[in-house]
Motif scaffolding. Structure first.
Motif, PDB file in Angstrom:
ATOM      1  N   MET A 303       0.827  -1.203   0.000  1.00  0.00           N
ATOM      2  CA  MET A 303       0.000   0.000   0.000  1.00  0.00           C
ATOM      3  C   MET A 303       0.863   1.256   0.000  1.00  0.00           C
ATOM      4  SD  MET A 303      -3.114  -1.028   2.592  1.00  0.00           S
ATOM      5  CE  MET A 303      -4.025   0.505   2.285  1.00  0.00           C
ATOM      6  N   LYS A 304       0.232   2.388  -0.214  1.00  0.00           N
ATOM      7  CA  LYS A 304       0.895   3.688  -0.148  1.00  0.00           C
ATOM      8  C   LYS A 304       0.220   4.488   0.964  1.00  0.00           C
ATOM      9  CE  LYS A 304       3.101   2.414  -3.831  1.00  0.00           C
ATOM     10  NZ  LYS A 304       2.675   2.762  -5.194  1.00  0.00           N
ATOM     11  N   PHE A 305       0.925   4.696   2.048  1.00  0.00           N
ATOM     12  CA  PHE A 305       0.419   5.502   3.159  1.00  0.00           C
ATOM     13  C   PHE A 305       0.878   6.941   2.974  1.00  0.00           C
ATOM     14  CE2 PHE A 305      -0.148   2.100   6.750  1.00  0.00           C
ATOM     15  CZ  PHE A 305      -0.997   1.387   5.934  1.00  0.00           C
ATOM     16  N   TYR A 340       0.737  14.691  -4.800  1.00  0.00           N
ATOM     17  CA  TYR A 340      -0.287  15.723  -4.918  1.00  0.00           C
ATOM     18  C   TYR A 340      -1.398  15.366  -5.906  1.00  0.00           C
ATOM     19  CZ  TYR A 340       1.520  19.147  -1.679  1.00  0.00           C
ATOM     20  OH  TYR A 340       1.879  19.805  -0.523  1.00  0.00           O
ATOM     21  N   VAL A 341      -1.171  14.393  -6.749  1.00  0.00           N
ATOM     22  CA  VAL A 341      -2.252  13.878  -7.596  1.00  0.00           C
ATOM     23  C   VAL A 341      -3.172  12.960  -6.788  1.00  0.00           C
ATOM     24  CG1 VAL A 341      -2.757  12.271  -9.484  1.00  0.00           C
ATOM     25  CG2 VAL A 341      -1.117  14.108  -9.830  1.00  0.00           C
ATOM     26  N   HIS A 342      -2.605  12.179  -5.862  1.00  0.00           N
ATOM     27  CA  HIS A 342      -3.353  11.094  -5.249  1.00  0.00           C
ATOM     28  C   HIS A 342      -3.873  11.341  -3.836  1.00  0.00           C
ATOM     29  CE1 HIS A 342      -1.110   8.994  -8.482  1.00  0.00           C
ATOM     30  NE2 HIS A 342      -2.209   8.253  -8.546  1.00  0.00           N
ATOM     31  N   TYR A 352      -6.210  12.084   2.110  1.00  0.00           N
ATOM     32  CA  TYR A 352      -6.471  10.694   2.433  1.00  0.00           C
ATOM     33  C   TYR A 352      -5.198  10.113   3.065  1.00  0.00           C
ATOM     34  CZ  TYR A 352     -10.230  11.380  -0.977  1.00  0.00           C
ATOM     35  OH  TYR A 352     -11.320  11.853  -1.657  1.00  0.00           O
ATOM     36  N   GLY A 353      -5.375   9.028   3.790  1.00  0.00           N
ATOM     37  CA  GLY A 353      -4.219   8.420   4.430  1.00  0.00           C
ATOM     38  C   GLY A 353      -3.768   7.116   3.824  1.00  0.00           C
ATOM     39  N   TYR A 354      -4.696   6.398   3.178  1.00  0.00           N
ATOM     40  CA  TYR A 354      -4.414   5.018   2.811  1.00  0.00           C
ATOM     41  C   TYR A 354      -4.833   4.753   1.373  1.00  0.00           C
ATOM     42  CZ  TYR A 354      -4.144   4.841   7.866  1.00  0.00           C
ATOM     43  OH  TYR A 354      -3.818   5.104   9.172  1.00  0.00           O
ATOM     44  N   LEU A 355      -3.845   4.459   0.536  1.00  0.00           N
ATOM     45  CA  LEU A 355      -4.093   4.178  -0.868  1.00  0.00           C
ATOM     46  C   LEU A 355      -3.658   2.753  -1.201  1.00  0.00           C
ATOM     47  CD1 LEU A 355      -2.682   7.407  -2.592  1.00  0.00           C
ATOM     48  CD2 LEU A 355      -4.929   7.072  -1.539  1.00  0.00           C
ATOM     49  N   HIS A 356      -4.300   2.195  -2.226  1.00  0.00           N
ATOM     50  CA  HIS A 356      -3.811   0.946  -2.792  1.00  0.00           C
ATOM     51  C   HIS A 356      -2.521   1.232  -3.566  1.00  0.00           C
ATOM     52  CE1 HIS A 356      -7.443  -1.080  -1.611  1.00  0.00           C
ATOM     53  NE2 HIS A 356      -8.198  -0.216  -2.266  1.00  0.00           N
ATOM     54  N   ARG A 357      -1.851   0.179  -3.966  1.00  0.00           N
ATOM     55  CA  ARG A 357      -0.573   0.360  -4.654  1.00  0.00           C
ATOM     56  C   ARG A 357      -0.714   1.223  -5.906  1.00  0.00           C
ATOM     57  NH1 ARG A 357       3.516  -4.093  -7.499  1.00  0.00           N
ATOM     58  NH2 ARG A 357       5.053  -2.505  -8.111  1.00  0.00           N
ATOM     59  N   ASP A 358      -1.820   1.072  -6.614  1.00  0.00           N
ATOM     60  CA  ASP A 358      -1.989   1.819  -7.861  1.00  0.00           C
ATOM     61  C   ASP A 358      -2.489   3.244  -7.644  1.00  0.00           C
ATOM     62  OD1 ASP A 358      -4.632   1.440  -7.175  1.00  0.00           O
ATOM     63  OD2 ASP A 358      -5.166   0.311  -8.986  1.00  0.00           O
ATOM     64  N   GLY A 359      -2.635   3.656  -6.388  1.00  0.00           N
ATOM     65  CA  GLY A 359      -3.054   5.016  -6.087  1.00  0.00           C
ATOM     66  C   GLY A 359      -4.526   5.190  -5.825  1.00  0.00           C
ATOM     67  N   VAL A 361      -7.970   5.086  -3.752  1.00  0.00           N
ATOM     68  CA  VAL A 361      -8.227   5.329  -2.334  1.00  0.00           C
ATOM     69  C   VAL A 361      -8.746   4.046  -1.682  1.00  0.00           C
ATOM     70  CG1 VAL A 361      -9.556   6.673  -0.663  1.00  0.00           C
ATOM     71  CG2 VAL A 361      -8.695   7.770  -2.754  1.00  0.00           C
ATOM     72  N   ALA A 362      -8.045   3.601  -0.624  1.00  0.00           N
ATOM     73  CA  ALA A 362      -8.454   2.389   0.085  1.00  0.00           C
ATOM     74  C   ALA A 362      -9.573   2.677   1.070  1.00  0.00           C
ATOM     75  CB  ALA A 362      -7.254   1.772   0.813  1.00  0.00           C
ATOM     76  N   GLN A 363      -9.509   3.800   1.743  1.00  0.00           N
ATOM     77  CA  GLN A 363     -10.604   4.269   2.607  1.00  0.00           C
ATOM     78  C   GLN A 363     -10.484   5.769   2.771  1.00  0.00           C
ATOM     79  OE1 GLN A 363     -10.032   5.593   5.926  1.00  0.00           O
ATOM     80  NE2 GLN A 363      -8.905   4.060   7.081  1.00  0.00           N
TER      81      GLN A 363
END
Length: 399
Positions: A303-305, A340-342, A352-359, A361-363
């Motif tokens: 993930m991307k935090f 800044y895009v994601h 947002y705080g939590y993204l999937h690997r592809d950017g 939004v996870a929640q």
């Protein structure tokens, strides 16, 4: 091709505008508790409160962020008031009778949970120090130093902190080593003392001799008592965000002391960690890697935090400031463009705080017990200041 002056001026303006027009207003409007003091961090996308449980380490982080912005961006009295009322809440509600701090409390300050870590204490200490700097109130400088000494005592006295593992498991952890560099340096600004310098030097020694492993070109999160590599899922872990954060802590110290050798250590950690962390396929800094390129154990490994991106923005800007090497400004552009895009929410503000690997939004929540007003505002304050220092020639290359 980047035009450094134009590029840095644009980002300096962006950081200040986003901090003063978005991030700080969001938390003051939705999170700041003007009834009991302190801050709520469990906020939904629109800022509505999902849970009134208060993360104690975020009480310190919020108070620090408010005072830090006050000291470095603008003398906004609301920021200083928020810092003070949060510090009052901390002192009134967040310490147990043994001097240790809780991990979480209720809205009105009744204890909910206490953990074996001392991170609540570290963030309260830097908040007190930053508030002392803002107000010239020496009592808060003294409180921050006393709390630092307590942290050392808690860590060094067997039996105060319950062991994380069984007694035969002997490990060194990177997190507390790196955070104590920053804690000691913040307190040093208002309460210089040889014990603080001793802590900084000892943490640097430990990083070099125990945690940096050239055979993997990595800084490891956990090692044996003498820095030995231990071949398990947990001890093969690389946390690129933590390592990159460590690198700019060291760069900050190298700048203060004009220490070229320390800068070289910091750049080595940054370069190693960028190679492990930067996602060539999707962009952004990934959560966890395994130093043998085996599957990482943590379920959030790909993930991307939000916070590792913030650390990478600071570190690459700091590296450019202290070296003049354009590769670091190019990396700053890479991480900034992706972040800044994601992460910023164009509808309700904040990130947002939590993204999937592809950017994706996870929640959508803007906060919880672990995400709140710290990494994003700290990044914006430091990055704005660095841009301004480079543009005004107030920071010199050490190479």
């Amino acid at each position: 091709m980047i035009d450094p002056k134009q590029y840095l001026q644009e980002w300096a303006d962006r950081y200040k505008e986003d901090l003063t027009g978005d991030i700080m207003p969001f938390w003051l409007r939705h999170g700041w508790d003007q009834t009991h003091g302190g801050v709520y961090t469990c906020l939904n996308r629109d800022g509505s409160i999902m849970d009134t449980t208060k993360s104690v380490w975020f009480q310190g982080r919020f108070a620090f962020s408010c005072a830090f912005a006050y000291n470095n961006i603008e003398k906004n009295p609301q920021w200083l008031q928020a810092a003070k009322t949060t510090l009052d809440f901390i002192e009134r509600c967040c310490f147990d009778n043994d001097g240790r701090m809780f991990f979480s409390v209720t809205a009105d300050g009744r204890p909910l949970r206490k953990r074996r870590y001392v991170f609540s204490e570290t963030f309260a200490a830097i908040a007190m120090a930053e508030y002392a700097l803002a107000t010239n109130d020496q009592s808060y400088a003294e409180k921050s130093f006393c709390l630092f000494k307590d942290i050392r005592r808690f860590l060094d006295t067997p039996g105060i902190l319950e062991p994380k593992y069984e007694s035969e498991v002997r490990l060194r952890g990177h997190s507390i080593v790196m955070i104590l560099i920053n804690v000691a340096s913040r307190i040093r600004n208002v309460c210089p003392h040889p014990l603080l310098e001793e802590q900084i030097s000892d943490s640097i020694r430990q990083l070099r001799h125990y945690f940096m492993h050239p055979e993997f070109e990595a800084l490891l999160e956990s090692v044996g008592p003498n820095g030995e590599f231990i071949d398990t899922n947990m001890t093969r872990t690389i946390n690129p965000g933590h390592c990159i954060e460590t690198s700019w802590f060291l760069m900050e110290e190298a700048r203060i002391k004009q220490d070229r050798e320390l800068l070289e250590t910091a750049l080595t950690i940054l370069d190693w960690s960028w190679q492990w962390g930067w996602d060539e396929k999707y962009g952004g800094i990934i959560n966890f890697r395994d130093c043998k390129n085996l599957p990482p154990q943590d379920y959030s490994q790909d993930m991307k935090f939000w916070w590792p991106q913030c650390e990478a923005i600071i570190a690459n800007l700091y590296a450019y400031a202290l070296t003049g090497d354009m590769k670091y400004l190019e990396r700053h552009r890479q991480i900034s463009d992706w972040t800044y895009v994601h992460f910023p929410d164009p509808l309700y503000g904040e990130w947002y705080g939590y993204l999937h690997r592809d950017g994706g939004v996870a929640q959508e929540a803007k906060g919880n017990l672990y995400k709140g007003p710290f990494h994003v505002p700290r990044m914006m304050v430091i990055a704005h200041t660095l841009c301004q220092d480079i543009l005004s020639d107030n920071i010199k290359s050490l190479l």
